[in-house]
Design a protein around this motif. Structure first.
Motif, mmCIF file in Angstrom:
data_model
loop_
_atom_site.group_PDB
_atom_site.id
_atom_site.type_symbol
_atom_site.label_atom_id
_atom_site.label_comp_id
_atom_site.label_asym_id
_atom_site.label_seq_id
_atom_site.Cartn_x
_atom_site.Cartn_y
_atom_site.Cartn_z
ATOM 1 N N LEU A 1 -13.429 82.704 37.862
ATOM 2 C CA LEU A 1 -13.956 81.650 37.137
ATOM 3 C C LEU A 1 -13.024 80.376 36.919
ATOM 4 C CD1 LEU A 1 -15.846 83.901 34.596
ATOM 5 C CD2 LEU A 1 -16.786 82.676 36.390
ATOM 6 N N ARG A 2 -13.374 79.357 36.923
ATOM 7 C CA ARG A 2 -12.417 78.159 36.450
ATOM 8 C C ARG A 2 -12.218 78.211 34.933
ATOM 9 N NH1 ARG A 2 -14.565 72.727 39.976
ATOM 10 N NH2 ARG A 2 -14.295 73.984 41.985
ATOM 11 N N ASP A 3 -13.289 78.295 33.961
ATOM 12 C CA ASP A 3 -13.048 78.339 32.793
ATOM 13 C C ASP A 3 -13.652 79.624 32.292
ATOM 14 O OD1 ASP A 3 -12.528 75.722 32.608
ATOM 15 O OD2 ASP A 3 -14.538 75.059 32.731
ATOM 16 N N PRO A 4 -12.612 80.521 31.390
ATOM 17 C CA PRO A 4 -12.901 81.938 31.039
ATOM 18 C C PRO A 4 -14.235 81.681 30.098
ATOM 19 C CG PRO A 4 -10.757 81.275 31.167
ATOM 20 C CD PRO A 4 -11.187 79.924 31.256
ATOM 21 N N ILE A 5 -14.984 82.684 30.149
ATOM 22 C CA ILE A 5 -16.118 82.733 29.254
ATOM 23 C C ILE A 5 -15.366 83.199 27.827
ATOM 24 C CG2 ILE A 5 -18.163 84.486 28.710
ATOM 25 C CD1 ILE A 5 -18.519 84.818 31.336
ATOM 26 N N PRO A 6 -15.931 82.593 26.599
ATOM 27 C CA PRO A 6 -15.326 82.766 25.524
ATOM 28 C C PRO A 6 -15.233 84.351 25.098
ATOM 29 C CG PRO A 6 -16.884 81.001 25.314
ATOM 30 C CD PRO A 6 -16.931 81.659 26.815
ATOM 31 N N SER A 7 -13.959 84.830 24.800
ATOM 32 C CA SER A 7 -13.802 86.407 24.513
ATOM 33 C C SER A 7 -14.171 87.156 25.555
ATOM 34 C CB SER A 7 -14.549 86.732 23.336
ATOM 35 O OG SER A 7 -14.303 86.093 22.206
ATOM 36 N N GLY A 8 -14.348 86.723 27.179
ATOM 37 C CA GLY A 8 -14.725 87.608 28.061
ATOM 38 C C GLY A 8 -16.014 88.123 27.860
ATOM 39 N N ALA A 9 -16.891 87.528 27.146
ATOM 40 C CA ALA A 9 -18.061 88.455 26.825
ATOM 41 C C ALA A 9 -19.370 88.079 27.640
ATOM 42 C CB ALA A 9 -18.465 88.160 25.585
ATOM 43 N N THR A 10 -19.420 88.869 28.709
ATOM 44 C CA THR A 10 -20.368 88.498 29.956
ATOM 45 C C THR A 10 -21.692 88.807 29.461
ATOM 46 O OG1 THR A 10 -20.100 90.775 30.846
ATOM 47 C CG2 THR A 10 -18.756 89.136 31.686
ATOM 48 N N VAL A 11 -22.084 89.461 28.240
ATOM 49 C CA VAL A 11 -23.345 89.901 27.738
ATOM 50 C C VAL A 11 -23.695 88.458 27.432
ATOM 51 C CG1 VAL A 11 -22.662 90.412 25.615
ATOM 52 C CG2 VAL A 11 -24.628 91.489 26.508
ATOM 53 N N LEU A 12 -22.929 87.512 26.791
ATOM 54 C CA LEU A 12 -23.468 86.264 26.555
ATOM 55 C C LEU A 12 -23.603 85.172 27.373
ATOM 56 C CD1 LEU A 12 -21.467 85.971 23.196
ATOM 57 C CD2 LEU A 12 -23.333 87.109 23.342
ATOM 58 N N ALA A 13 -23.097 85.491 28.578
ATOM 59 C CA ALA A 13 -23.424 84.619 29.854
ATOM 60 C C ALA A 13 -24.704 84.577 30.351
ATOM 61 C CB ALA A 13 -22.216 84.749 30.908
ATOM 62 N N PRO A 14 -25.299 83.479 31.083
ATOM 63 C CA PRO A 14 -26.645 83.371 31.551
ATOM 64 C C PRO A 14 -26.526 84.419 32.699
ATOM 65 C CG PRO A 14 -25.713 81.195 31.561
ATOM 66 C CD PRO A 14 -24.378 82.097 31.058
ATOM 67 N N PRO A 15 -27.894 84.928 33.000
ATOM 68 C CA PRO A 15 -27.979 86.113 33.698
ATOM 69 C C PRO A 15 -27.274 85.898 35.254
ATOM 70 C CG PRO A 15 -29.863 85.946 32.777
ATOM 71 C CD PRO A 15 -29.003 84.714 32.314
ATOM 72 N N ARG A 16 -27.623 84.639 35.468
ATOM 73 C CA ARG A 16 -27.039 84.195 36.981
ATOM 74 C C ARG A 16 -25.466 84.378 37.108
ATOM 75 N NH1 ARG A 16 -29.453 78.619 39.631
ATOM 76 N NH2 ARG A 16 -31.165 80.071 39.406
ATOM 77 N N GLU A 17 -24.841 83.700 35.858
ATOM 78 C CA GLU A 17 -23.360 83.732 36.067
ATOM 79 C C GLU A 17 -23.133 85.327 36.185
ATOM 80 O OE1 GLU A 17 -19.667 81.738 35.508
ATOM 81 O OE2 GLU A 17 -21.684 81.420 36.324
ATOM 82 N N GLN A 18 -23.696 86.236 35.161
ATOM 83 C CA GLN A 18 -23.466 87.363 35.349
ATOM 84 C C GLN A 18 -23.322 88.060 36.546
ATOM 85 O OE1 GLN A 18 -25.446 90.018 32.443
ATOM 86 N NE2 GLN A 18 -25.576 88.345 30.911
ATOM 87 N N ARG A 19 -24.572 87.693 37.327
ATOM 88 C CA ARG A 19 -24.507 88.443 38.631
ATOM 89 C C ARG A 19 -23.537 87.920 39.413
ATOM 90 N NH1 ARG A 19 -29.954 87.723 36.870
ATOM 91 N NH2 ARG A 19 -31.107 89.655 37.243
ATOM 92 N N ARG A 20 -23.163 86.756 39.423
ATOM 93 C CA ARG A 20 -22.080 86.050 40.517
ATOM 94 C C ARG A 20 -20.946 86.810 39.957
ATOM 95 N NH1 ARG A 20 -18.365 81.587 41.147
ATOM 96 N NH2 ARG A 20 -18.278 81.094 38.886
ATOM 97 N N ILE A 21 -20.592 86.899 38.828
ATOM 98 C CA ILE A 21 -19.189 87.687 38.596
ATOM 99 C C ILE A 21 -19.225 89.062 39.168
ATOM 100 C CG2 ILE A 21 -17.897 88.512 36.532
ATOM 101 C CD1 ILE A 21 -18.776 86.269 34.875
ATOM 102 N N ALA A 22 -20.478 89.802 38.892
ATOM 103 C CA ALA A 22 -20.389 91.184 39.733
ATOM 104 C C ALA A 22 -20.217 91.200 41.169
ATOM 105 C CB ALA A 22 -21.671 91.732 38.883
#
Length: 429
Positions: A312-333
């Motif tokens: 990721l270019r910009d880290p998710i706040p606190s790294g909480a992927t549960v708060l990220a959009p579903p598409r972003e979660q899948r991309r990270i996974a």
């Protein structure tokens, strides 16, 4: 170092208060004390032979090894004790040690072998030590009454061999049962699962130990006490191989744990997040009856479930992927899965990580994701929302939020298992 020692001491205290473990230790202590008193009152039979076997038992206990799954074994000590139990003659001279003397010699040998470990600050695993003594006690009680009937093994060696092999197999099953009860109590998992894990894990070392014990006993009829050295040598080679395997497995796990901290050091997730998710996921896996091999893959995947955030270019706040959009979660996974696949040996772990963001029922025709993926999804969401907080109201609120999404996102059985695990004191999982 002090923190690690304190943590080890707390773990040993928890082991001592486990009821089954405490009962096992008390039973072994009573058997040892009773056998020693009886042997001293009735006198030692063939003290020179008892001394030779006792020394080898002590040396074997000194060289004990720790195997994966927090198993402690002492192949040389166990084989020596079995050899002494099955002993019929030494050279042309018959031996007449009773079951009580066998238990007494084994107990003294194990105790002497433990002293150097205690002297350098290693707290014995009393449960494993008691188990080794009790198994030898069971073998002695089963075989020594037959010794007077069998006599010298030379005329009917096949009869003696059959009796020894049968008792070794029964003792292996008894040892597996005891170990499984202790494992089920320690990990809070199901007994049938723990029993299968113990049978699978102990079979190779038990075969080597049992065969060596029988060979020592039979060869002593021809070679005398020299058989102890001749037939212990192959077991030493086997023990070295098992020790190296255990060290490689430990190094592998330590490497994975070190890699999991890269996301923390880089500021992508909160400190301790991967460790907390792994710990909770492991406890839930035990609660749901996962096998040991599955638990290991679950631990690896839980430790590295967020490694895709490094892209990721910009880290998710606190790294909480549960708060990220579903598409972003899948991309990270998917990115994390691709990184793990590069190792060439963790394909199952990579698949678990790849599917961790899918709904509990799955997507399309792929079916539901693996149980490990569903566990990580819940454990990660819980830690993202709770973190290190121990506030009970906050924990209950998060659990309630997870329950509200069990119709699609989260597996209801996993969420229920998380709730049961969290109801226990933290020291129990």
């Amino acid at each position: 170092m002090g923190t690690r020692g304190a943590r080890s001491a707390r773990r040993q205290v928890r082991q001592r208060i486990d009821p089954v473990r405490s009962l096992l230790i008390a039973t072994a202590a009573l058997c040892a004390a009773g056998s020693l008193v009886w042997t001293f009152l009735t006198g030692f039979a063939e003290p020179r032979i008892a001394l030779a076997f006792g020394i080898l038992i002590a040396l074997g206990e000194l060289a004990r090894i720790a195997l994966p799954g927090q198993r402690e074994v002492s192949p040389i000590a166990s084989a020596s004790a079995l050899g002494y139990t099955f002993l019929l003659t030494v050279g042309a001279d018959p031996v007449a040690q009773g079951a009580a003397q066998v238990i007494a010699v084994t107990a003294v040998g194990l105790a002497l072998g433990e002293l150097p470990h205690v002297a350098v600050g290693r707290i014995p695993r009393w449960g494993d030590l008691a188990r080794r003594l009790l198994v030898i006690g069971l073998v002695a009680l089963a075989f020594r009454p037959l010794a007077s009937v069998l006599g010298s093994p030379e005329p009917h060696w096949w009869l003696a061999l059959t009796a020894m092999a049968s008792i070794v197999m029964l003792s292996w099953l008894a040892d597996s049962v005891i170990a499984a009860v202790l494992r089920a109590e320690r990990l809070r998992t199901r007994f049938p699962v723990a029993f299968r894990d113990e049978v699978r894990a102990q079979f190779p070392i038990s075969v080597a130990t049992g065969a060596s014990g029988i060979l020592i006993a039979l060869a002593s009829s021809v070679m005398g006490l020299a058989a102890l050295l001749v037939f212990t040598a192959p077991l030493i080679v086997t023990q070295v191989a098992f020790r190296r395997f255990a060290e490689i497995r430990l190094t592998y796990l330590q490497t994975v744990r070190a890699l999991s901290r890269v996301t923390e050091v880089g500021g992508y997730v909160e400190t301790g997040h991967s460790r907390r998710v792994s710990r909770l996921a492991h406890a839930v896996g035990c609660e749901l009856g996962m096998r040991e091999s599955e638990l290991l893959e679950l631990e690896y995947a839980a430790l590295m479930h967020d490694i895709g955030q490094l892209s990721l270019r910009d880290p998710i706040p606190s790294g909480a992927t549960v708060l990220a959009p579903p598409r972003e979660q899948r991309r990270i996974a998917e990115l994390g899965s691709a990184v793990i696949r590069e190792t060439g040996v963790l394909d199952n772990v990579a698949e678990i990580v790849r599917r961790q963001c899918e709904p509990s029922a799955g997507e399309g025709e792929t079916g539901p994701p693996p149980l490990a993926s569903r566990i990580i999804k819940v454990a990660n969401a819980f830690d993202d929302l709770v973190g290190e907080s121990t506030d009970r109201d906050r924990i209950e609120a998060v659990l309630q939020r997870l329950r509200m999404d069990t119709d699609r996102e989260y597996d209801p059985d996993v969420v229920a298992a998380v709730a049961r695990v969290l109801d226990r004191p933290r020291s129990r999982w």
